[in-house]
Design an enzyme around this catalytic site. Structure first.
Site, PDB file in Angstrom:
ATOM      1  N   SER A   1       0.814  -1.213   0.000  1.00  0.00           N
ATOM      2  CA  SER A   1       0.000   0.000   0.000  1.00  0.00           C
ATOM      3  C   SER A   1       0.847   1.262   0.000  1.00  0.00           C
ATOM      4  O   SER A   1       0.323   2.357  -0.189  1.00  0.00           O
ATOM      5  CB  SER A   1      -0.911   0.023   1.238  1.00  0.00           C
ATOM      6  OG  SER A   1      -0.129   0.008   2.430  1.00  0.00           O
TER       7      SER A   1
ATOM      8  N   HIS B   1      -3.273  -3.731  -5.357  1.00  0.00           N
ATOM      9  CA  HIS B   1      -3.522  -3.192  -4.019  1.00  0.00           C
ATOM     10  C   HIS B   1      -4.997  -3.301  -3.651  1.00  0.00           C
ATOM     11  O   HIS B   1      -5.838  -2.583  -4.193  1.00  0.00           O
ATOM     12  CB  HIS B   1      -3.064  -1.731  -3.943  1.00  0.00           C
ATOM     13  CG  HIS B   1      -3.289  -1.109  -2.608  1.00  0.00           C
ATOM     14  ND1 HIS B   1      -3.584   0.227  -2.437  1.00  0.00           N
ATOM     15  CD2 HIS B   1      -3.300  -1.656  -1.350  1.00  0.00           C
ATOM     16  CE1 HIS B   1      -3.749   0.479  -1.149  1.00  0.00           C
ATOM     17  NE2 HIS B   1      -3.585  -0.633  -0.473  1.00  0.00           N
TER      18      HIS B   1
ATOM     19  N   GLU C   1      -6.490  -1.339  -6.826  1.00  0.00           N
ATOM     20  CA  GLU C   1      -5.583  -0.517  -7.625  1.00  0.00           C
ATOM     21  C   GLU C   1      -4.592  -1.423  -8.355  1.00  0.00           C
ATOM     22  O   GLU C   1      -3.908  -2.239  -7.733  1.00  0.00           O
ATOM     23  CB  GLU C   1      -4.825   0.463  -6.724  1.00  0.00           C
ATOM     24  CG  GLU C   1      -5.728   1.504  -6.085  1.00  0.00           C
ATOM     25  CD  GLU C   1      -4.985   2.439  -5.148  1.00  0.00           C
ATOM     26  OE1 GLU C   1      -5.352   3.628  -5.089  1.00  0.00           O
ATOM     27  OE2 GLU C   1      -4.028   1.988  -4.474  1.00  0.00           O
TER      28      GLU C   1
ATOM     29  N   ASN D   1      -4.983   6.465  -1.360  1.00  0.00           N
ATOM     30  CA  ASN D   1      -4.322   7.086  -0.211  1.00  0.00           C
ATOM     31  C   ASN D   1      -3.854   8.499  -0.523  1.00  0.00           C
ATOM     32  O   ASN D   1      -3.880   9.381   0.343  1.00  0.00           O
ATOM     33  CB  ASN D   1      -3.150   6.225   0.254  1.00  0.00           C
ATOM     34  CG  ASN D   1      -3.604   5.024   1.062  1.00  0.00           C
ATOM     35  OD1 ASN D   1      -4.650   5.051   1.695  1.00  0.00           O
ATOM     36  ND2 ASN D   1      -2.824   3.960   1.022  1.00  0.00           N
TER      37      ASN D   1
END
Length: 513
Positions: free
Chosen positions: A117, A138, A150, A188
């Site tokens: 991540s 991810h 992802e 993120n």
């Protein structure tokens, strides 16, 4: 497809449940045999719960468990393995060691995927003899419920691998977005807009955490406020992500961390998992503080200052009139009226100075359309407390048959709370788009699915309008002087050209074919 999952922790077992339920044979392994046993038991309990709730048939449950194959040795030979998904701890050396051993055990045809991540996919792949076989895949926790993945190509990843991984993910019922191998990837990175601005507002004592969260929920329509979210995720995790993304993008002002977090992390104020974060948790925790009741004079005359046709004065005046408030008219307020100024990226103090308004009884109102029944009143250091209570009472009024408005009282700041949070969310997403780290469609899909926002950040900006968002960000930048608020090229160009923020635009390559 035969998939080997290395790492039987929370992420590994979630990926195993997801893949086995979708019809794939899953080899689940870990260096700790007991972790594999616990993971298989956990997956069984989750699938049996799905049967009990009617979401899965008993036959499908049994078939999925048949496809879940525990392995004692993660490095066992596997001539039939098509894909390896690594889900071990976030450490570059550990991941490199895992893939090095897998490279010796598995055929060259097996694709390698890392669930990292935060680490560079390219750097993980560089440790391999064949770095072209590895990409990022991810997932988000809990994997079966967080239906977004992802896909992250490294610098050397073979071009056919990302589309193949996308096909796999979507055939298993999740959505896939392809993102660049940059700090934070997409979700993120995009999520920094909300929490970094919330922390900046707290730094400036604009409102307390509960007050900022109320505005985020009731005005912006978020399911959780930023401080609730940090407590859920864990401030230790959040702060580390903020710092790593800021450093990875070479100290970009838009992503600047807060000085508030390091001491709180050191003190163990991490949130729910430690029982104390921005809020207290557990059976011994005090009840959350309630908002102060409205106590002012709702019949006091009010005067709404017109600061521009797009800034909401007419709408506020009409709403207060419909609610029975004594709304004054004319070029200037009466001597006893409270004065309300819709602010858009500016401060109440600047309106008092430029328009000659009475400082003690002039207050700001956020004209941003609210998702719920909440209005926001901004007070300056010169405000008369009694006048502020009366202004709050007037703003709480509603038309017959409607619920009164909740009214937050915040310190005067450029743009008020909701505008600054929204501007930051949109700005960070626009900076991702202008760097071509992901397509506009994938940005909005990933954020709504991965972060639960009511609308994607670029589509959210389009609801306000690119030109008005540009006006907001220019005003924030000019008023504060903080480069964090400078408009992105993505927003500026689209406002100037009349394009929506969700439009990818024409690329130079399209003009040379």
């Amino acid at each position: 497809m035969r998939i080997r999952i290395v790492g039987a922790g929370a992420m590994g077992r979630g990926i195993a449940q997801w893949a086995a339920s979708a019809g794939h044979t899953v080899e689940l392994c870990d260096v700790r045999t007991e972790a594999v046993t616990a993971a298989v038991d956990f997956v069984r309990s989750m699938l049996e719960r799905a049967v009990d709730k009617g979401r899965m048939s008993a036959g499908d449950c049994a078939a999925a468990l048949e496809r879940l194959v525990p392995l004692d040795d993660p490095w066992a030979q596997g001539p039939d393995v098509d894909l390896v998904i690594e889900a071990v701890r976030e450490d570059l050396d550990t991941k490199a060691e895992v893939f090095g051993k897998l490279e010796q055990a598995l055929p060259g045809s097996a694709v390698f995927a890392t669930n990292t991540s935060s680490l560079s996919v390219t750097r993980i792949a560089a440790s391999l003899k064949d770095p072209t076989r590895l990409a990022g895949l991810h997932f988000f926790n809990p994997v079966p419920l967080m239906k977004i993945v992802e896909i992250v190509p490294g610098a050397a990843t073979r071009p056919e691998i990302p589309p193949a991984l996308t096909e796999l993910v979507e055939s298993c019922g999740h959505r896939a977005v392809t993102v660049a191998d940059t700090p934070g990837f997409l979700v993120n990175h995009a999520g920094r807009g909300l929490v970094t601005e919330a922390l900046a507002l707290l730094e400036e004592s604009v409102a307390d955490p509960a007050g900022i969260d109320r505005i985020a929920r009731d005005v912006l329509g978020l399911r959780m406020g930023p401080f609730e979210l940090m407590d859920l995720t864990g401030l230790d995790v959040t702060a580390a992500v903020i710092d790593s993304i800021w450093q990875g993008f070479r100290y970009e002002d838009r992503l600047r961390p807060s000085y508030l977090t390091p001491n709180r992390v050191a003190a163990g104020l991490h949130g729910r998992k430690t029982g104390q974060g921005w809020f207290a948790y557990g059976s011994e925790a005090p009840a959350p503080a309630v908002e102060a009741p409205v106590t002012g004079d709702a019949d006091r005359p009010v005067f709404v200052v017109d600061t521009g046709t797009a800034h909401g004065a007419d709408a506020l005046r009409a709403a207060l009139t419909a609610a029975g408030a004594a709304v004054g008219s004319g070029p200037a307020p009466s001597d006893d009226a409270v004065v309300l100024v819709p602010v858009w990226g500016t401060t109440v103090a600047s309106a008092v100075a430029s328009l000659g308004l009475p400082a003690g009884r002039t207050f700001g109102v956020d004209p941003l359309p609210a998702a719920g029944r909440r209005r926001v009143l901004a007070v300056t250091p010169a405000a008369d407390p009694a006048a502020a209570r009366d202004a709050r009472a007037v703003l709480a009024r509603a038309a017959d048959g409607e619920e009164p408005y909740a009214v937050s009282v915040v310190r005067d700041t450029a743009g008020s709370v909701a505008q600054r949070l929204l501007a930051s969310v949109v700005s960070v997403a626009a900076s991702i788009a202008e760097r071509s780290l992901a397509t506009p469609a994938d940005i909005d899909l990933a954020v709504t699915t991965g972060l639960g926002y009511p609308v994607g950040p670029l589509a959210w900006g389009d609801r306000i309008g690119a030109a008005r968002m540009l006006e907001l960000q220019r005003a924030l930048h000019a008023t504060t002087g903080d480069p964090r608020h400078r408009p992105t090229r993505w927003l500026t160009e689209r406002a100037q050209l009349g394009l929506p923020l969700t439009d990818p635009g024409t690329s130079p390559s399209a003009c040379t074919g």
